[in-house]
Each structure stands twice: as C-alpha cells, then as structure tokens.
Design an enzyme around this catalytic site. Structure first.
Site, PDB file in Angstrom:
ATOM      1  N   CYS A 415     -19.000 -48.193 -31.711  1.00 14.48           N
ATOM      2  CA  CYS A 415     -18.303 -48.582 -32.937  1.00 14.48           C
ATOM      3  C   CYS A 415     -19.195 -48.359 -34.170  1.00 14.48           C
ATOM      4  O   CYS A 415     -19.291 -47.247 -34.655  1.00 14.48           O
ATOM      5  CB  CYS A 415     -17.782 -50.003 -32.820  1.00 14.48           C
ATOM      6  SG  CYS A 415     -16.399 -50.290 -33.937  1.00 14.48           S
ATOM      7  N   HIS A 541     -14.841 -49.909 -28.156  1.00 17.48           N
ATOM      8  CA  HIS A 541     -15.807 -50.722 -27.391  1.00 17.48           C
ATOM      9  C   HIS A 541     -15.528 -50.539 -25.903  1.00 17.48           C
ATOM     10  O   HIS A 541     -14.753 -51.316 -25.335  1.00 17.48           O
ATOM     11  CB  HIS A 541     -15.668 -52.201 -27.763  1.00 17.48           C
ATOM     12  CG  HIS A 541     -16.053 -52.508 -29.174  1.00 17.48           C
ATOM     13  ND1 HIS A 541     -17.338 -52.820 -29.542  1.00 17.48           N
ATOM     14  CD2 HIS A 541     -15.317 -52.534 -30.308  1.00 17.48           C
ATOM     15  CE1 HIS A 541     -17.388 -53.036 -30.848  1.00 17.48           C
ATOM     16  NE2 HIS A 541     -16.164 -52.865 -31.339  1.00 17.48           N
ATOM     17  N   GLU A 543     -17.162 -51.380 -23.490  1.00 22.27           N
ATOM     18  CA  GLU A 543     -17.578 -52.560 -22.706  1.00 22.27           C
ATOM     19  C   GLU A 543     -16.416 -53.536 -22.485  1.00 22.27           C
ATOM     20  O   GLU A 543     -16.439 -54.343 -21.573  1.00 22.27           O
ATOM     21  CB  GLU A 543     -18.754 -53.278 -23.377  1.00 22.27           C
ATOM     22  CG  GLU A 543     -18.548 -53.715 -24.814  1.00 22.27           C
ATOM     23  CD  GLU A 543     -18.818 -52.598 -25.820  1.00 22.27           C
ATOM     24  OE1 GLU A 543     -18.955 -51.437 -25.406  1.00 22.27           O
ATOM     25  OE2 GLU A 543     -18.875 -52.897 -27.035  1.00 22.27           O
TER      26      GLU A 543
HETATM   27  N1  GLN Z   1     -18.169 -52.473 -39.404  1.00 20.82           N
HETATM   28  C1  GLN Z   1     -17.567 -51.322 -38.810  1.00 20.82           C
HETATM   29  C2  GLN Z   1     -16.083 -51.233 -39.116  1.00 20.82           C
HETATM   30  O1  GLN Z   1     -15.474 -52.192 -39.490  1.00 20.82           O
HETATM   31  C3  GLN Z   1     -17.796 -51.325 -37.313  1.00 20.82           C
HETATM   32  C4  GLN Z   1     -17.088 -52.411 -36.601  1.00 20.82           C
HETATM   33  C5  GLN Z   1     -17.618 -52.671 -35.222  1.00 20.82           C
HETATM   34  O2  GLN Z   1     -18.714 -52.250 -34.896  1.00 20.82           O
HETATM   35  N2  GLN Z   1     -16.866 -53.380 -34.412  1.00 20.82           N
HETATM   36  O3  GLN Z   1     -15.508 -50.198 -38.988  1.00 20.82           O
END
Ligand code: GLN
Length: 568
Positions: A415, A541, A543
């Site tokens: 992410c 994600h 995970e």
């Molecule tokens: N802050 C980033 C976004 O909002 C990544 C979010 C995250 O890592 N879950 O896109």
C-alpha cells in the site's frame, strides 16, 4: 425456561412492557447455540487468540458452522478512525468493514468472508438506536439501557445467527469484566442466556494467573476476584480458561474451581505456546471441545477430519523448519507490533511452506539517510515497507527502497510501500527529482502519487477510503502472474491515494511494469521491476487475505526470493 413461543410473544409488544427483545424473521430458539467469551483480571491475555483457536477446533474437527463476532466497547462507529499504534492494526473485511484485529484471527483460523455482521461497537449500537428513536420507532416510550440497548444487542446476535445459519455464534466481549464500557453488553448476555435457555448458551471466562517474580509462585487471587465479579452480575461461567506464563499447577485449578462453582475438569490451563496454530490441538487434548459440546448438548458432526490434520501438519512444519531469513520492516512507532499483526502472521504462516522461519527486524526510518542506509539494512534478506499514513519517515523509506532496488534485495511494498516505490523510481530512474505524493507534500509539482479522483469531494474521514475487496487484473507474462497463476484475483484495499495516471507512461517507459490493475478504472494495483529478483509493490494488503492453509502467493514468492538471495 422460556420456550420458542415465549420469546416470540415477547417481541410483539415492544412498547408496553419490559421485555423488549428483537427477534429477526426466521429465528428459531435452539437452532443456534451461543458461546460467550469474556475476560477477567486484565486485557491483552489472548481472548481473541483463544476464541479463534476454539472456533477453529469446532469448525475443522467437529464440522460446526461457527460465526464469530467481536464486541468492542468504545464509542467509535468502527475501527477505521482508531490509531493502530494505540489500538493495534485496523483489519479490513471484503465488504469494506474496518474492524478490530481479532477479526483477522477469526478469518485466518475459522473462516474467510466475514462481514460487518461480525463486528459490533458501542458506537454502532448507540447510533443505530438513536436513529431508530429519531425515526419514531419508540414513540411514547423512554428509551433505556434495559431493555432497549440490551435488546438491540441481542437482536444483532440473532440476526447474525439467522443470516449465517450458524450452529454456533461465538461472541468475544472486548475489554475486561468490571469495565464501564462493556457493562451493558454483559447484561445483554445474561438476558440472552435467560431467554435462550441454559443449554443454548455457554459462558467462558478467560482469566489470568499472575506469577510475581518476587514470589516465584502462581497466585490465583486476582483471577478469583475477577470471576466473582462476573458472578455478581448474574452470570455463572461454564468453563474457565486460565492463561499464564508457565503451566498452571493443579492446586491453582482447584482453588479457582471451588471459588467459582466450575468443576475442576472445566478449569483449563493455557500457558504460552510456540504458535497460535498449536492451540486448537492443545485445547482438544484438554477436552475443551468435549466440555463445550456437553454444555450445549451438541454432537460432533464429523468423525476425523482432513482439515484438522492439515492444521496439525502445519504445526509440525513450523517446528521442523530449518532455514531462517531476516526481514526488515520499516514501521512507524515500531514498538507496538500489533499494529502490523496481519503482516507478521502472513510471514509466519507462509515461511514453513518453504521450510523456513522468519525473523523480523524493525527499522526506524526517520533517521535513515543515503549515508547510513547500508549500515542500517546490513544482514537483511528482504525489506518490507508496510501500509501507513502521513509523512513521518518517508524519506528514509525511500532510501531503503532505493538500496533494495540497487542491491537486488527482495523488496515488498504494501500500500504505502507501493506508493513509495513509485516515488523512488520516479526520482532516481525517471529523472523526476521532486517526485512525491500529495499526501506528503500537498503542493508538490511532480505528484506521481495523488488523491483518487473518487476521493476528491469526500469530506468526512470515517469509513470513506477506497475500502475492501476489489478485483485485480493480473497481466500475463509478469512475475505477479507467475505467482498467482491466474489473471484475475481479489484483494483488499484501504487507501485514498494512487498512481497519478499522467505519470504511468513515463514510469513504464523507464522499465517499471504495472502488472496488476483495476478492471474498469485506471488504478494501478501491482508494480514490479522485471530485472530484480523480487521488487514488487501492491496497492492492496495481501496480508488480509493470506490464510495459514492458503498463504497469499505474493508472500510465498517474497519468502522464496529472500531464501534465494541468502543462498547466493
Ligand atoms: N496513505 C496511503 C493512502 O491513503 C496509503 C494507505 C495505506 O497504506 N493503507 O493511499
């Protein structure tokens, strides 16, 4: 004992008497049994782990359909606005629910595909109730904790029972007995037992046996007082689980038994174990499943189970794994490791399939520079930049990614880690020296990462990110395709920012491959560098979808790449 008919009648005249209780359509008393798990003495003793392990045992070995649900006492509507460094990771379900990390344990150990019906907070109860009051559903009535709040809770559990056609609804009550936050919930559980009947509800108390270093012996008093507290609320536990550092002595069990009216065979010791995957078998050996089936008058639906055998096999693989790899995770406030629990679990349950164990080293990035990066990352076989928000440590993360790319150290960006890999590549390969994300620098001119178009107008911050399961189209001929073995996968997201579509061409021209995309929108979801052995970033994600018996292919690929790097 109230019969099916009694409970039905109670639901009809909701405004005229004190028996307000909502019964969803199709509900049959006795069809679904309830296991209520509550904690005493202190929080953080592993109620969630115990619940997930018990659910695993009842599902895989005995064939019951178990629907887990977690109650959290705080007044947030969901976990999305909680700080993971205070509360632990925010887990995301396929339907986009942002919830407590215990639901991650349930999905890993019991079943995939939980929904918002498996998570209830104090905030949600009160919001739903006040919405009903405003809609005039209680006209003429004073809305009260008892019967309305407790009624709302019982209704929620019964709805889950009907919706999921569960044999067992397993309720984990967050917090500890004696907290103000969960007092009305515990009262609702007492009422539930009264209405459903004794043979349909089983109360489990997970308590803690202290062993002060200065004394060197186990003491049961705190546990006794905690259990007595529960009993004073009108709840007789059926089974007591004593968590402890060392195995519980028989004398302690006897003391607890006599104090709590729970037969000594139903006072179970559960000391720390090598892994969570060892617990279901351990519970079986201690007869916990048998006791629960006796209490609830249930008969096992299975005679031996291949699935349970696979779980036992996994514990053997964990014990016998010969290789080790060391991975660096760049985490903010890295002392709260629960903030990254799904990542740790995904590494832990993927590694044994490659005969390996993973050691994690936390890398604080706020002080990492070009000069000290090689020293800080020395000895690491792989690097993960996990999800996150805000700018803290961002430059250090970018240095880590650059170092990994230039030295062909396996890199896995999750992410935020995907977005940082795009910035790093744009700066150092595409010549966009000022490349950044507008999350970090809102005035940035070379905004390779920018807000998603669909997010631009949104003002409220709760539950408004791009959330939950979305399809990912995986490009043929890429590393990602090779790992997944198919062209369409579903992964879970939680973000507001993404790759700026105007920069995609430049990045691609310089060798970055976007191997995963959203099917209908121009949202880049997987990136890779074909020349590196593993330099993969994902906007989602993985995970959250990795399961002990079915590890996420990207995690498996990352472990293999680390082993490969170590060999050479
Ligand atoms: N802050 C980033 C976004 O909002 C990544 C979010 C995250 O890592 N879950 O896109």
């Amino acid at each position: 004992m109230p019969t099916k008919k009694t409970v039905r009648t109670l639901s009809k005249k909701t405004t005229e008497h004190e028996f307000y209780t909502s019964i969803p359509k199709g509900y049959r008393v006795g069809r679904t049994k309830y296991i209520i798990i509550m904690g005493s003495v202190m929080s953080g003793v592993g109620k969630g782990t115990f619940s997930a392990s018990l659910g695993n045992l009842l599902t895989t070995l005995h064939g019951f359909k178990v629907s887990p649900i977690k109650f959290d006492g705080y007044l947030n509507y969901d976990a999305g606005t909680l700080n993971p460094y205070r509360h632990g990771e925010v887990f995301v379900l396929d339907d986009g629910t942002e919830c407590d990390l215990d639901l991650g344990s349930y999905e890993r150990m019991i079943k995939k595909g939980l929904t918002k019906s498996s998570y209830l907070t104090g905030g949600k109860i009160f919001k739903d109730l006040i919405d009903k009051e405003r809609a005039g559903k209680f006209l003429g009535r004073d809305v009260q904790f008892i019967p309305h709040v407790t009624g709302e809770i019982k209704g929620f559990l019964r709805k889950l029972a009907v919706e999921s056609d569960a044999d067992i609804v397993m309720v984990e009550v967050g917090g500890t007995i004696g907290d103000i936050e969960n007092a009305y919930f515990i009262e609702a559980m007492r009422e539930l037992a009264y209405e459903e009947g004794k043979e349909n509800v089983c109360f489990v108390n997970v308590t803690y046996i202290i062993e002060p270093k200065s004394l060197g012996e186990q003491k049961s008093k705190a546990a006794q007082l905690g259990i007595r507290n529960l009993m004073s609320l009108g709840i007789q536990p059926n089974l007591i689980v004593c968590r402890s550092h060392n195995p519980i002595r028989e004398k302690i069990k006897e003391k607890i038994s006599i104090y709590s009216n729970v037969p000594v065979e139903r006072v179970i010791g559960l000391s720390n174990m090598e892994s969570i995957y060892h617990i279901p078998l351990n519970l079986m050996q201690k007869g916990v499943d048998k006791s629960i089936m006796e209490i609830l008058n249930l008969k096992s639906r299975k005679n031996g189970s291949k699935e349970f055998d696979s779980w036992v096999k996994l514990t053997k693989m964990i014990e016998s794994a010969k290789k080790t790899v060391e991975v660096g995770i760049t985490g903010k406030y890295t002392e709260v490791h629960d903030s990254y629990i799904s990542i740790l679990k995904a590494l832990e349950h993927s590694a044994p399939y490659e005969d390996a164990k993973v050691n994690v080293r936390w890398v604080e990035t706020s002080k990492i520079t070009v000069k000290n990066v090689s020293e800080k990352l020395k000895g690491l076989d792989g690097i993960i930049v996990p999800g996150g928000f805000g700018s803290r440590g961002a430059e250090g993360k970018i240095e880590c990614i650059r170092y990994a790319r230039e030295h062909d150290i396996p890199y896995f960006g999750l992410c935020l880690g995907f977005q940082m890999a795009v910035i790093e590549y744009a700066r150092h390969i595409c010549g966009m020296k000022k490349a950044n994300s507008t999350e970090i620098d809102s005035n940035c001119k070379q905004d390779v990462i920018c807000i998603l178009p669909e997010q631009e107008e949104i003002e409220e911050l709760g539950g408004t990110m791009r959330l939950g399961g979305h399809d990912v189209v995986v490009k043929k001929g890429t590393q990602a395709y090779k790992l997944y073995g198919k062209g369409l996968v579903r992964e879970r997201f939680r973000h507001r920012f993404n790759v700026n579509t105007t920069c995609i061409e430049t990045l691609e021209k310089h060798g970055m491959v976007f191997s995963g995309m959203a099917p209908k929108k121009r949202i880049m979801q997987i990136l890779e560098l074909p020349k590196n052995r593993f330099h993969i970033g994902v906007q989602f994600h993985p995970e959250f979808t990795s399961r002990p018996l079915e590890p996420n292919p990207l995690y498996l690929g990352f472990i293999r790449a680390m082993l490969d790097k170590k060999r050479r």
